[in-house]
Design a protein around this motif. Structure first.
Motif, PDB file in Angstrom:
ATOM      1  N   ARG A  94       0.826  -1.201  -0.060  1.00  0.00           N
ATOM      2  CA  ARG A  94      -0.031   0.069   0.019  1.00  0.00           C
ATOM      3  C   ARG A  94       0.822   1.115   0.113  1.00  0.00           C
ATOM      4  N   ALA A  95       1.902   1.279   0.839  1.00  0.00           N
ATOM      5  CA  ALA A  95       2.974   2.425   0.740  1.00  0.00           C
ATOM      6  C   ALA A  95       3.316   2.703  -0.451  1.00  0.00           C
ATOM      7  N   ILE A  96       3.839   1.677  -1.272  1.00  0.00           N
ATOM      8  CA  ILE A  96       4.448   2.003  -2.550  1.00  0.00           C
ATOM      9  C   ILE A  96       3.210   2.393  -3.542  1.00  0.00           C
ATOM     10  N   PHE A  97       2.103   1.820  -3.448  1.00  0.00           N
ATOM     11  CA  PHE A  97       1.104   2.366  -4.430  1.00  0.00           C
ATOM     12  C   PHE A  97       0.758   3.727  -4.066  1.00  0.00           C
ATOM     13  N   GLU A  98       0.495   4.283  -2.555  1.00  0.00           N
ATOM     14  CA  GLU A  98       0.209   5.615  -2.559  1.00  0.00           C
ATOM     15  C   GLU A  98       1.222   6.579  -2.919  1.00  0.00           C
ATOM     16  N   ARG A  99       2.425   6.076  -3.075  1.00  0.00           N
ATOM     17  CA  ARG A  99       3.686   7.019  -3.502  1.00  0.00           C
ATOM     18  C   ARG A  99       3.714   7.008  -5.058  1.00  0.00           C
ATOM     19  N   ARG A 100       2.847   6.077  -5.646  1.00  0.00           N
ATOM     20  CA  ARG A 100       2.882   5.859  -7.231  1.00  0.00           C
ATOM     21  C   ARG A 100       4.274   5.358  -7.488  1.00  0.00           C
ATOM     22  N   GLY A 101       4.717   4.327  -6.904  1.00  0.00           N
ATOM     23  CA  GLY A 101       5.828   3.762  -7.103  1.00  0.00           C
ATOM     24  C   GLY A 101       5.583   2.623  -7.970  1.00  0.00           C
ATOM     25  N   PHE A 102       6.171   1.344  -7.934  1.00  0.00           N
ATOM     26  CA  PHE A 102       6.196   0.241  -9.078  1.00  0.00           C
ATOM     27  C   PHE A 102       6.510  -0.993  -8.079  1.00  0.00           C
ATOM     28  N   ILE A 103       5.757  -2.040  -8.238  1.00  0.00           N
ATOM     29  CA  ILE A 103       6.066  -3.366  -8.062  1.00  0.00           C
ATOM     30  C   ILE A 103       6.277  -4.287  -9.165  1.00  0.00           C
ATOM     31  N   GLY A 104       7.212  -5.091  -9.322  1.00  0.00           N
ATOM     32  CA  GLY A 104       7.414  -6.123 -10.433  1.00  0.00           C
ATOM     33  C   GLY A 104       7.021  -7.402  -9.762  1.00  0.00           C
ATOM     34  N   VAL A 105       6.073  -8.236 -10.256  1.00  0.00           N
ATOM     35  CA  VAL A 105       5.843  -9.394  -9.758  1.00  0.00           C
ATOM     36  C   VAL A 105       6.960 -10.550 -10.203  1.00  0.00           C
TER      37      VAL A 105
END
Length: 297
Positions: A195-206
């Motif tokens: 959630r913290a990454i999403f709130e900061r408009r970052g990125f997660i690679g699966v």
């Protein structure tokens, strides 16, 4: 459809005297991959100095895919291109000048502050340490912000992760990390971290590593989709994509063994009702957005 992948270890295989198994110019072309992040991995042994960067710089030239060393093009490329990342901040030996030199040479897009070892910057997720970033790590994070180099938290411990969220002027990224609530291993992210990454408009690679996708380590395309679904449910539609870890993992999910197989994941997502716009974001536009926004500072 434009596809981008945030992490692979093809360069490390090359400097180790092996041919890449999963990521080659041919498999990238066949899979429709427009941007492939090639990691300069510091290495698993005790000899993890900056000379590894020099060796992988030579491998980068021999890989056979043009490297984007300036700002990301306004529109995604329609033929394979590479961007450079670093996996393991120990590569820089605590020396900011080495970070600046490598960035000036190849335009480093992101740096994983640790791999699986404690180093001059911080502590890894696998070690169980509760300490945050070291002072040198904070100095690196500040310089990375000035240089527009993203902090990759995929191997970082949780206390270091929250330091990055608090201190970085750029959004946090996890180039190759899965959902810990689906597969409870230290390398995966908690719901709070995601959630913290999403709130900061970052990125997660699966990550495609079977051990991170399913307990027991036997995985298939369905398991990759399951982790994408879970991130989407948390609000990650604009922040989730691929971080395969191809050529860095000893096993791959059934039916997903090379970069040529990325479309199979998208086909399964489409079968489950994902819209065209959602598919395009997951395939590559989410990662491309972060890279473009980082170029703009």
């Amino acid at each position: 459809m434009f596809i981008a992948d945030a992490h692979c270890d093809a360069l490390y295989r090359m400097v180790s005297g092996k041919r890449p198994r999963s990521v080659t110019p041919e498999t990238l072309q066949k899979g429709g991959v427009g941007v492939q992040a090639l990691a300069m991995f510091a290495g698993e042994d005790e000899d993890r100095g900056f000379h590894r960067a020099r060796a992988m710089r030579e491998a980068l030239g021999a890989f056979g895919v043009p490297v984007i060393t300036g700002n990301m093009p306004k529109t995604p490329p329609d033929a394979p291109r590479a961007v450079v990342t670093v996996e393991g901040g120990e590569l820089f030996e605590g020396d900011l000048a080495k970070l600046r030199a490598l960035d000036a040479d190849v335009r480093v897009r992101m740096v994983a502050l640790t791999w699986n070892f404690e180093n001059e910057l911080g502590y890894p997720a696998v070690g169980g340490a509760n300490n945050g970033l070291k002072m040198r790590g904070r100095e690196f994070l500040a310089e990375m912000g000035r240089l527009r180099v993203l902090a990759d938290v995929s191997h970082l411990n949780e206390a270091g992760f929250w330091d990055v969220c608090e201190l970085s002027v750029l959004p946090p990224v996890a180039s190759h990390s899965d959902c810990r609530w689906l597969c409870d291993v230290p390398r995966n992210l908690t719901r709070g971290q995601a959630r913290a990454i999403f709130e900061r408009r970052g990125f997660i690679g699966v990550n495609f590593c079977p051990e991170f996708l399913r307990e027991g380590g036997r995985a298939a395309i369905d398991d990759v989709v399951r982790h994408i679904d879970a991130y989407m449910e948390l609000g990650g539609e604009d922040c989730v994509g691929f971080g395969s870890d191809f050529d860095g993992i000893s096993e791959t999910p059934q039916g997903l063994s090379t970069a040529a197989d990325f479309p199979r994941v998208l086909e399964e997502l489409a079968r489950r009702g994902y819209t065209q716009a959602q598919l395009e974001k997951i395939a590559g536009l989410n990662l491309y957005r972060v890279l473009q926004e980082t170029d703009r500072g």
